[in-house]
Design a protein around this motif. Structure first.
Motif, short mmCIF file in Angstrom:
data_model
loop_
_atom_site.label_atom_id
_atom_site.label_comp_id
_atom_site.label_asym_id
_atom_site.label_seq_id
_atom_site.Cartn_x
_atom_site.Cartn_y
_atom_site.Cartn_z
N ASN A 89 0.80 -1.23 0.00
CA ASN A 89 0.00 0.00 0.00
C ASN A 89 0.83 1.27 0.00
O ASN A 89 0.27 2.36 -0.02
N ILE A 90 2.15 1.15 0.09
CA ILE A 90 2.99 2.34 0.08
C ILE A 90 4.02 2.23 -1.04
O ILE A 90 4.38 1.14 -1.47
N SER A 91 4.50 3.37 -1.48
CA SER A 91 5.40 3.42 -2.63
C SER A 91 6.80 2.96 -2.25
O SER A 91 7.17 2.85 -1.07
N LEU A 92 7.60 2.71 -3.30
CA LEU A 92 8.99 2.33 -3.11
C LEU A 92 9.75 3.41 -2.34
O LEU A 92 10.58 3.11 -1.47
N PHE A 93 9.47 4.66 -2.64
CA PHE A 93 10.14 5.78 -1.96
C PHE A 93 9.83 5.77 -0.47
O PHE A 93 10.72 5.97 0.36
N GLY B 160 7.84 17.28 -8.46
CA GLY B 160 7.98 15.83 -8.42
C GLY B 160 7.30 15.22 -7.21
O GLY B 160 6.64 14.18 -7.30
N LEU B 161 7.47 15.88 -6.04
CA LEU B 161 6.83 15.38 -4.82
C LEU B 161 5.31 15.57 -4.88
O LEU B 161 4.55 14.76 -4.36
N ARG B 162 4.88 16.64 -5.53
CA ARG B 162 3.44 16.85 -5.68
C ARG B 162 2.80 15.75 -6.54
O ARG B 162 1.62 15.45 -6.41
N SER B 163 3.61 15.15 -7.42
CA SER B 163 3.07 14.13 -8.33
C SER B 163 2.74 12.83 -7.61
O SER B 163 2.22 11.89 -8.22
N THR B 164 3.04 12.75 -6.30
CA THR B 164 2.69 11.54 -5.55
C THR B 164 1.19 11.40 -5.37
O THR B 164 0.72 10.35 -4.93
N THR B 165 0.44 12.45 -5.71
CA THR B 165 -1.03 12.42 -5.71
C THR B 165 -1.63 11.81 -4.44
O THR B 165 -2.25 10.76 -4.45
N GLY B 166 -1.41 12.51 -3.33
CA GLY B 166 -2.05 12.10 -2.08
C GLY B 166 -1.27 11.15 -1.23
O GLY B 166 -1.74 10.76 -0.17
N ASN B 167 -0.07 10.76 -1.66
CA ASN B 167 0.71 9.79 -0.90
C ASN B 167 1.78 10.44 -0.02
O ASN B 167 2.66 9.75 0.48
N ILE B 168 1.72 11.76 0.16
CA ILE B 168 2.79 12.42 0.92
C ILE B 168 2.76 12.03 2.39
O ILE B 168 3.80 12.08 3.07
N ASN B 169 1.60 11.63 2.91
CA ASN B 169 1.54 11.19 4.31
C ASN B 169 2.42 9.98 4.55
O ASN B 169 2.99 9.80 5.63
N HIS B 170 2.54 9.11 3.53
CA HIS B 170 3.39 7.94 3.66
C HIS B 170 4.87 8.31 3.72
O HIS B 170 5.70 7.51 4.13
N ARG C 88 3.10 18.60 4.06
CA ARG C 88 2.88 19.29 2.80
C ARG C 88 4.17 19.39 2.03
O ARG C 88 5.27 19.34 2.60
N VAL C 89 4.04 19.52 0.74
CA VAL C 89 5.21 19.62 -0.14
C VAL C 89 5.72 21.06 -0.14
O VAL C 89 4.92 21.98 -0.33
N PRO C 90 7.01 21.28 0.07
CA PRO C 90 7.52 22.66 0.06
C PRO C 90 7.49 23.25 -1.34
O PRO C 90 7.76 22.56 -2.32
N CYS C 91 7.15 24.52 -1.44
CA CYS C 91 7.24 25.21 -2.72
C CYS C 91 8.70 25.54 -2.99
O CYS C 91 9.55 25.46 -2.10
N LYS C 92 9.01 25.94 -4.19
CA LYS C 92 10.42 26.12 -4.57
C LYS C 92 11.08 27.26 -3.80
O LYS C 92 12.26 27.18 -3.45
N SER C 93 10.32 28.30 -3.48
CA SER C 93 10.91 29.43 -2.74
C SER C 93 11.24 29.02 -1.30
O SER C 93 12.29 29.40 -0.77
N LEU D 115 9.94 4.77 -8.49
CA LEU D 115 9.99 5.43 -7.20
C LEU D 115 8.63 5.51 -6.50
O LEU D 115 8.55 5.35 -5.28
N PHE D 116 7.58 5.74 -7.25
CA PHE D 116 6.26 5.88 -6.64
C PHE D 116 5.33 4.71 -6.98
O PHE D 116 4.12 4.79 -6.82
N VAL D 117 5.94 3.60 -7.43
CA VAL D 117 5.18 2.37 -7.66
C VAL D 117 5.02 1.63 -6.34
O VAL D 117 5.94 1.59 -5.52
N LYS D 118 3.86 1.03 -6.12
CA LYS D 118 3.58 0.33 -4.86
C LYS D 118 3.90 -1.16 -5.01
O LYS D 118 3.05 -1.97 -5.37
N ILE D 119 5.19 -1.45 -4.79
CA ILE D 119 5.66 -2.84 -4.84
C ILE D 119 6.51 -3.11 -3.62
O ILE D 119 7.08 -2.18 -3.02
#
Length: 391
Positions: A3-7, A61-71, A76-81, A360-364
């Protein structure tokens, strides 16, 4: 399937409680602008393992985890600034100390096979430095030459595991010997280095602390032969000379008044002659040559981190930001080499980095995938095809 990504599974190797203790010790979360140190660490680790080339790439790139940042353990994902700000202002020392903590956690608590020199039951350290070129107009603090900038990584690699047990990051203009003079090694250790480190006074300090050294002689070394022990019989066919010598120039003789051993070796593959000096008078001459041959491991280490991680281009221009990126690169390579050693599949490090980056974000399952990556990939494809057919 998991249920969680490789990362997320990679991050589980880093004990959060030990990281938090270091954060508290350094006070790293003060004035953090809402981005705590763990989020910062996850972002910079993603920079290396995900191959992100800028703070914008890290954030998106971290935003592309689409809801998996809690894992990932982040809120929250930091903005570039924000990422640029904390790279400039949060001290690199947190990540330096965390590298050494993880070195103890992942490496020193596990036993791995030695590369070679198995009969030599001593601690062996490989000493070298590598330059990372920088644009002097942008990185104006990184002095090297009048028109060029660079940082230099001064590294002591433990031959057992081939990972740094000491690293100093300086401007490119700092000579290697200036850092080497500050080092100390356990009694009985063997230190292997190229002739850029030949400073007779420092070599005498090593000898006085009962450490052995093997290095190449300077081309202009002036010496007197005290005793010739050359033996070209049997396995010594490529030993051209094995002699006890004494340095003859006044300053060199003062800096190193003891006897040295000089071994001249002919490389059968390249046909090149090498002249080594050591303070060990009892090893076989071939052993001296074999020890120096193992120095190539530190060159391979530098090659690996430069080719596989983000240390040739930087996401920040301040000295602190560059050091953060370099220390997190060392943390990344520590984890990757640990996974490589533990996996049943015989990975090359570059292949392991590429495969992890692609998944990296595959759940295996990480362990199963590391042991048999192609079988796991085949299962994923088959499951996707079944779902498509069922639909």
């Amino acid at each position: 399937m998991v249920n969680i990504s490789l990362f997320s599974q990679l991050l589980s190797f880093f004990p959060r409680e030990k990281f938090d203790r270091l954060v508290k010790r350094h006070g790293s979360d003060k004035h953090s602008k809402g981005i705590n140190s763990w989020t910062h660490f996850v972002s910079m680790l993603f920079c290396h393992i995900g191959g992100a080339g800028s703070v914008r790439d890290i954030s998106q790139g971290l935003r592309s985890t689409t809801g998996n940042i809690n894992h990932l353990g982040i809120g929250r994902v930091p903005c570039k600034s924000s990422l640029s700000y904390i790279n400039k202002h949060r001290s690199y020392e947190l990540f330096r100390d965390f590298y050494y903590k993880m070195l103890e956690e992942l490496w020193h608590r596990h036993t791995f096979a030695r590369n070679g020199l198995k009969k030599l039951k001593r601690n062996i350290y490989l000493l070298d430095a590598t330059l990372i070129p920088l644009c002097l107009e942008i990185f104006d603090w990184a002095t090297y030459r009048s028109s060029k900038g660079a940082v230099k990584m001064h590294t002591v690699l433990d031959y057992h595991g081939c990972l740094p047990v000491f690293t100093a990051i300086t401007e490119g203009s700092v000579h290697e010997i200036n850092i080497a003079r500050k080092l100390s090694f356990p009694t009985g250790s063997v230190i292997v280095m190229d002739r850029g480190y030949v400073d007779y006074k420092w070599l005498h300090v090593l000898d006085g602390s009962r450490c052995f050294f093997v290095t190449r002689a300077k081309t202009n070394m002036a010496y007197q032969i005290i005793e010739d022990n050359t033996d070209k019989s049997g396995d010594n066919a490529f030993i051209l000379a094995d002699q006890l010598i004494r340095l003859t120039t006044p300053q060199a003789g003062k800096d190193y008044p003891e006897k040295l051993r000089m071994v001249v070796y002919l490389d059968s593959k390249s046909g090149q002659e090498y002249t080594f000096i050591t303070n060990n008078l009892h090893w076989k001459a071939q052993t001296v040559a074999d020890i120096y041959k193992e120095r190539w491991h530190i060159e391979v280490f530098f090659k690996h981190i430069k080719q596989n991680l983000k240390i040739k281009s930087f996401v920040g221009t301040s000295e602190n930001a560059v050091k953060i990126q370099l220390w997190t690169a060392l943390i990344a390579v520590l984890l990757l080499k640990f996974l490589k050693e533990k996996a049943r599949y015989k990975w090359h490090l570059s292949n392991l980095v590429s495969f992890i980056r692609l998944n990296l974000f595959v759940k295996i399952g990480l362990k199963k995938w590391l042991d048999n990556p192609f079988y796991e990939q085949k299962q994923i494809i088959q499951m996707a095809q079944l779902k498509l057919f069922d639909g």
